[in-house]
Design an enzyme around this catalytic site. Structure first.
Site, PDB file in Angstrom:
ATOM      1  CG  HIS A  23      -2.126  -0.876   1.086  1.00 38.13           C
ATOM      2  ND1 HIS A  23      -2.902  -1.234   2.150  1.00 38.13           N
ATOM      3  CD2 HIS A  23      -2.672  -1.495   0.023  1.00 38.13           C
ATOM      4  CE1 HIS A  23      -3.866  -2.043   1.760  1.00 38.13           C
ATOM      5  NE2 HIS A  23      -3.750  -2.215   0.463  1.00 38.13           N
ATOM      6  CG  HIS A  79     -10.065  -6.894  -4.051  1.00 38.42           C
ATOM      7  ND1 HIS A  79     -10.703  -5.674  -4.018  1.00 38.42           N
ATOM      8  CD2 HIS A  79      -8.975  -6.767  -3.228  1.00 38.42           C
ATOM      9  CE1 HIS A  79     -10.028  -4.853  -3.231  1.00 38.42           C
ATOM     10  NE2 HIS A  79      -8.969  -5.484  -2.750  1.00 38.42           N
ATOM     11  CG  ASP A  83      -3.134  -6.228  -4.021  1.00 39.14           C
ATOM     12  OD1 ASP A  83      -4.087  -5.525  -4.386  1.00 39.14           O
ATOM     13  OD2 ASP A  83      -3.153  -6.868  -2.954  1.00 39.14           O
ATOM     14  CG  HIS A 145      -9.690  -4.503   2.062  1.00 41.40           C
ATOM     15  ND1 HIS A 145      -8.843  -3.420   2.088  1.00 41.40           N
ATOM     16  CD2 HIS A 145      -9.326  -5.227   1.008  1.00 41.40           C
ATOM     17  CE1 HIS A 145      -7.974  -3.514   1.096  1.00 41.40           C
ATOM     18  NE2 HIS A 145      -8.255  -4.606   0.430  1.00 41.40           N
ATOM     19  CG  HIS A 225      -2.347 -10.966  -0.287  1.00 41.13           C
ATOM     20  ND1 HIS A 225      -1.509 -10.478  -1.253  1.00 41.13           N
ATOM     21  CD2 HIS A 225      -3.378 -10.090  -0.222  1.00 41.13           C
ATOM     22  CE1 HIS A 225      -1.983  -9.357  -1.744  1.00 41.13           C
ATOM     23  NE2 HIS A 225      -3.133  -9.091  -1.144  1.00 41.13           N
TER      24      HIS A 225
HETATM   25 FE1  FEO Z   1      -7.220  -5.455  -1.307  1.00 41.26          FE
HETATM   26 FE2  FEO Z   1      -4.784  -7.665  -1.744  1.00 41.26          FE
HETATM   27  O1  FEO Z   1      -5.811  -6.218  -2.197  1.00 41.26           O
END
Ligand code: FEO
Length: 395
Positions: A23, A79, A83, A145, A225
């Site tokens: 981020h 999403h 990333d 999120h 992730h």
């Molecule tokens: Fe909300 Fe891993 O991006």
């Protein structure tokens, strides 16, 4: 690198061992991360998510070793954050008409980032996509999120592709939860929750209840992730449920910054007072100018109470304490108590400022705080010990 998960699903993502900041510079990732992309080969071929933009070239090169890109029937973007969608523009340059399944908010985000009118197919919770022997079921996960976030569930193999939820910034070639060091995994999973998902805890709770009601058996959770949960995958769901409900341990965290050691000495005397009164409570001290802020946040998440301390400087507080106060406010911690302390030379606004910050952050203030002029003498340190004793007594 690619990695076979089962006869239909192959991991085609990227393990980023070098990553230390995420981020932008905002989030520390001490153990790297991974961008997990999954290729499903049933009667139809499906790609779930891509990788971060810098790895586009190697992602596509790798993917081409697995599949002729023209054979990809559907792309699912769980999403739109970069990333996971970063390699999409290059991929779409090669297969421009391939339908992209995502939420309607996902379409908005993808258009906002890439300004392309691709062949979007909006999906909602309960919508399905038949891919042969298996079916994909979409579950919107708004604000987990981002507004666009969603999960994709694969029937028969019972795999939940959960995107960010249940993930960790944790690079490992082992790939699975039963192969990695459980302490490392736990510490990365809780840090991820504390720093990313905590503000949305009410939604986490509701989403998990909804998942339970949908009664979808889950044999594996494949997040976007970190490692895949294959051994007792519900353990992370159960942990999320616990973390979402105003989680706390028997811990008090003292967070301070100091100019000439006065505030540090106060912090240590307060800790001594707390320990005198309650020898079991886990008291931890962090100087914010020397400690990674995301690690401090994880400690706040684990605490039943925190103390913030600073000297008064120019009618304000030290900037590292301004920053951590603001970060704490944004993460919307629930059901935690707090107090302020600090040193001053003349004007002495520290308690007022820190107490206001704590109140704005939703903490319940305990006591009036403690303030010492210049560097505390033995009497001042004894006052701090007394304050620590009273503080822990009032929790
Ligand atoms: Fe909300 Fe891993 O991006």
């Amino acid at each position: 690198m690619s990695f076979i998960i089962n006869d239909k699903v192959t991991w085609v993502g990227k393990i980023d061992w070098e990553l230390r900041r995420f981020h932008g510079h905002e989030y520390s990732v001490h153990r790297g991360s991974s961008y997990n992309s999954y290729l499903i080969r049933d009667e139809k071929t499906v790609l779930i998510d891509t990788v971060w933009k810098p790895f586009t070239e190697e992602f596509l090169e790798n993917l081409k070793k697995e599949v002729d890109l023209n054979d990809i029937d559907y792309i699912i973007i769980n999403h739109a954050e970069i990333d996971h969608s970063g390699a999409l523009p290059e991929l779409m340059r090669e297969i421009p008409d391939t339908p992209i399944y995502c939420t309607s908010n996902g379409i908005k985000s993808l258009k906002g980032h890439f300004h392309q009118d691709w062949n979007f197919v909006p999906v909602k919770t309960g919508d399905t996509l038949n891919i042969g022997q298996n079916e994909l079921i979409f579950v919107e996960a708004r604000m987990l999120h981002w507004p666009d976030s969603m999960f994709t569930y694969m029937t028969n193999d019972n795999i939940l592709f959960s995107n960010d939820a249940f993930g960790q910034h944790y690079a490992s070639e082992y790939m699975y939860n039963d192969l990695v060091d459980p302490d490392e995994l736990y510490s990365e999973a809780i840090k991820y929750y504390a720093n990313i998902l905590n503000p949305f805890s009410k939604l986490v709770e509701r989403k998990i209840e909804e998942l339970i009601k949908l009664d979808l058996p889950i044999d594996m959770i494949c997040p976007s992730h970190g490692i895949i949960w294959r051994k007792d995958p519900m353990q992370i769901v159960n942990l999320y449920m616990k973390w979402a409900q105003a989680y706390q341990e028997d811990q008090i965290t003292i967070i301070y910054d100091t100019m000439w050691e006065g505030t540090r000495r106060m912090a240590e005397a307060i800790a001594e007072g707390i320990k005198n009164k309650d020898s079991k409570v886990n008291v931890k001290l962090y100087n914010t100018s020397k400690t990674d802020k995301n690690d401090v946040i994880t400690e706040v998440f684990k605490s039943k109470a925190i103390l913030l301390g600073s000297p008064t400087v120019n009618g304000s507080i030290l900037t590292s304490m301004v920053a951590i106060s603001d970060l704490i406010k944004g993460l919307k911690f629930q059901n935690k108590k707090a107090a302020a302390f600090g040193t001053y030379g003349w004007s002495g606004e520290v308690i007022k400022i820190l107490a206001e910050n704590l109140e704005k952050a939703g903490f319940e203030l305990v006591g009036q705080g403690v303030r010492e002029q210049w560097n505390p003498d033995q009497e001042g340190l004894e006052r701090c010990r007394g304050f620590g004793r009273e503080f822990v007594e009032s929790l």
